[in-house]
Design a protein around this motif. Sequence first.
Motif, PDB file in Angstrom:
ATOM      1  N   GLY A 104      39.274  41.062  20.218  1.00 30.61           N
ATOM      2  CA  GLY A 104      40.486  41.059  21.028  1.00 30.61           C
ATOM      3  C   GLY A 104      41.726  40.753  20.206  1.00 30.61           C
ATOM      4  O   GLY A 104      41.659  40.078  19.177  1.00 30.61           O
ATOM      5  N   HIS A 105      42.813  41.259  20.643  1.00 34.87           N
ATOM      6  CA  HIS A 105      44.137  41.055  20.070  1.00 34.87           C
ATOM      7  C   HIS A 105      44.174  41.256  18.548  1.00 34.87           C
ATOM      8  O   HIS A 105      44.401  40.320  17.775  1.00 34.87           O
ATOM      9  N   VAL A 106      43.943  42.495  18.146  1.00 38.42           N
ATOM     10  CA  VAL A 106      44.130  42.873  16.749  1.00 38.42           C
ATOM     11  C   VAL A 106      45.625  43.148  16.574  1.00 38.42           C
ATOM     12  O   VAL A 106      46.178  43.994  17.269  1.00 38.42           O
ATOM     13  N   PRO A 107      46.303  42.454  15.661  1.00 35.78           N
ATOM     14  CA  PRO A 107      47.750  42.649  15.554  1.00 35.78           C
ATOM     15  C   PRO A 107      48.116  43.957  14.857  1.00 35.78           C
ATOM     16  O   PRO A 107      47.526  44.312  13.844  1.00 35.78           O
ATOM     17  N   HIS A 108      49.070  44.659  15.438  1.00 37.85           N
ATOM     18  CA  HIS A 108      49.675  45.832  14.793  1.00 37.85           C
ATOM     19  C   HIS A 108      50.991  45.333  14.211  1.00 37.85           C
ATOM     20  O   HIS A 108      51.856  44.874  14.934  1.00 37.85           O
ATOM     21  N   THR A 109      51.124  45.437  12.890  1.00 35.91           N
ATOM     22  CA  THR A 109      52.280  44.834  12.223  1.00 35.91           C
ATOM     23  C   THR A 109      53.195  45.894  11.619  1.00 35.91           C
ATOM     24  O   THR A 109      52.826  47.054  11.479  1.00 35.91           O
ATOM     25  N   ALA A 110      54.369  45.459  11.272  1.00 37.45           N
ATOM     26  CA  ALA A 110      55.356  46.303  10.584  1.00 37.45           C
ATOM     27  C   ALA A 110      56.074  45.439   9.553  1.00 37.45           C
ATOM     28  O   ALA A 110      56.113  44.214   9.661  1.00 37.45           O
ATOM     29  N   MET A 111      56.653  46.094   8.558  1.00 39.88           N
ATOM     30  CA  MET A 111      57.384  45.371   7.510  1.00 39.88           C
ATOM     31  C   MET A 111      58.851  45.253   7.906  1.00 39.88           C
ATOM     32  O   MET A 111      59.470  46.220   8.330  1.00 39.88           O
ATOM     33  N   THR A 118      58.685  40.655   4.379  1.00 42.93           N
ATOM     34  CA  THR A 118      57.867  39.970   5.381  1.00 42.93           C
ATOM     35  C   THR A 118      57.389  40.951   6.435  1.00 42.93           C
ATOM     36  O   THR A 118      57.962  42.020   6.646  1.00 42.93           O
ATOM     37  N   PHE A 119      56.318  40.557   7.095  1.00 41.47           N
ATOM     38  CA  PHE A 119      55.734  41.364   8.157  1.00 41.47           C
ATOM     39  C   PHE A 119      55.902  40.657   9.482  1.00 41.47           C
ATOM     40  O   PHE A 119      55.952  39.426   9.547  1.00 41.47           O
ATOM     41  N   TYR A 120      55.941  41.430  10.548  1.00 36.72           N
ATOM     42  CA  TYR A 120      55.985  40.853  11.882  1.00 36.72           C
ATOM     43  C   TYR A 120      55.084  41.688  12.790  1.00 36.72           C
ATOM     44  O   TYR A 120      54.771  42.837  12.510  1.00 36.72           O
ATOM     45  N   GLU A 121      54.656  41.069  13.874  1.00 35.37           N
ATOM     46  CA  GLU A 121      53.738  41.736  14.799  1.00 35.37           C
ATOM     47  C   GLU A 121      54.530  42.539  15.822  1.00 35.37           C
ATOM     48  O   GLU A 121      55.410  42.017  16.487  1.00 35.37           O
ATOM     49  N   LEU A 122      54.174  43.825  15.918  1.00 39.24           N
ATOM     50  CA  LEU A 122      54.776  44.680  16.946  1.00 39.24           C
ATOM     51  C   LEU A 122      54.093  44.463  18.291  1.00 39.24           C
ATOM     52  O   LEU A 122      54.734  44.301  19.316  1.00 39.24           O
ATOM     53  N   TYR A 123      52.790  44.495  18.274  1.00 36.70           N
ATOM     54  CA  TYR A 123      51.983  44.284  19.483  1.00 36.70           C
ATOM     55  C   TYR A 123      50.540  44.049  19.051  1.00 36.70           C
ATOM     56  O   TYR A 123      50.183  44.208  17.891  1.00 36.70           O
ATOM     57  N   GLY A 124      49.700  43.673  19.974  1.00 41.03           N
ATOM     58  CA  GLY A 124      48.284  43.487  19.716  1.00 41.03           C
ATOM     59  C   GLY A 124      47.469  44.427  20.586  1.00 41.03           C
ATOM     60  O   GLY A 124      47.912  44.851  21.648  1.00 41.03           O
ATOM     61  N   TYR A 153      27.853  57.415  21.794  1.00 33.35           N
ATOM     62  CA  TYR A 153      28.737  56.469  21.132  1.00 33.35           C
ATOM     63  C   TYR A 153      30.093  56.467  21.837  1.00 33.35           C
ATOM     64  O   TYR A 153      30.537  57.488  22.342  1.00 33.35           O
ATOM     65  N   ARG A 154      30.754  55.290  21.800  1.00 28.62           N
ATOM     66  CA  ARG A 154      32.098  55.210  22.391  1.00 28.62           C
ATOM     67  C   ARG A 154      32.907  54.180  21.603  1.00 28.62           C
ATOM     68  O   ARG A 154      32.415  53.104  21.295  1.00 28.62           O
ATOM     69  N   ALA A 155      34.104  54.535  21.266  1.00 25.97           N
ATOM     70  CA  ALA A 155      35.041  53.609  20.623  1.00 25.97           C
ATOM     71  C   ALA A 155      36.313  53.600  21.468  1.00 25.97           C
ATOM     72  O   ALA A 155      36.856  54.651  21.789  1.00 25.97           O
ATOM     73  N   ALA A 156      36.760  52.413  21.827  1.00 22.29           N
ATOM     74  CA  ALA A 156      37.936  52.301  22.687  1.00 22.29           C
ATOM     75  C   ALA A 156      38.932  51.325  22.072  1.00 22.29           C
ATOM     76  O   ALA A 156      38.563  50.249  21.618  1.00 22.29           O
ATOM     77  N   PHE A 157      40.199  51.716  22.050  1.00 27.46           N
ATOM     78  CA  PHE A 157      41.289  50.876  21.558  1.00 27.46           C
ATOM     79  C   PHE A 157      42.172  50.493  22.724  1.00 27.46           C
ATOM     80  O   PHE A 157      42.420  51.275  23.605  1.00 27.46           O
TER      81      PHE A 157
END
Length: 157
Positions: A104-111, A118-124, A153-157
């Motif tokens: 759960g809550h894998v961070p999507h980051t940007a520079m 530095t990096f910051y989190e856009l969303y999780g 098989y199933r992969a869901a994001f």
Amino acid sequence: MLRRLLGLMLVMGVFSSTCRAADYWVLTDFGSSAEMMAIGNVEGFSHSANNVFENPASLVAIQSASLSAFTTTILGGVTYTNMALAAKLPFGTVGVGYMDASVGHVPHTAMANDSRGTFYELYGFDYKSSLIRLAYQNVLSDEWSLGSTLTMYRAAF
């Protein structure tokens, strides 16, 4: 003679097709049971329902019915769950299994556009990889057993 050779080549081509994927962690690479992980990820020595994931022909060892289930957390946050059920019926042994890994809550980051880089989190987001497997085993003789599986098989994001 030529027709037989072409027919044989066609049959060999159909049954030997290969699919290749990118370098990707497959859910079954982790292991299909606690016993399998304990002996170093070696398949084929179990006598329980988890053979649905390993070698369906080895479901021959099940005498009447078997249930296998466990859950654990790996790598500090990935929840892994595995369940399998197999039963010996008059026409062979039938099994069904489900396994999944989720985080759960894998961070999507940007520079950031600053001089420090530095990096910051856009969303999780959440990730879940799962599979359902149906297995069938039948005894051909005292020495041979045939097993087959069908996997979704199933992969869901």
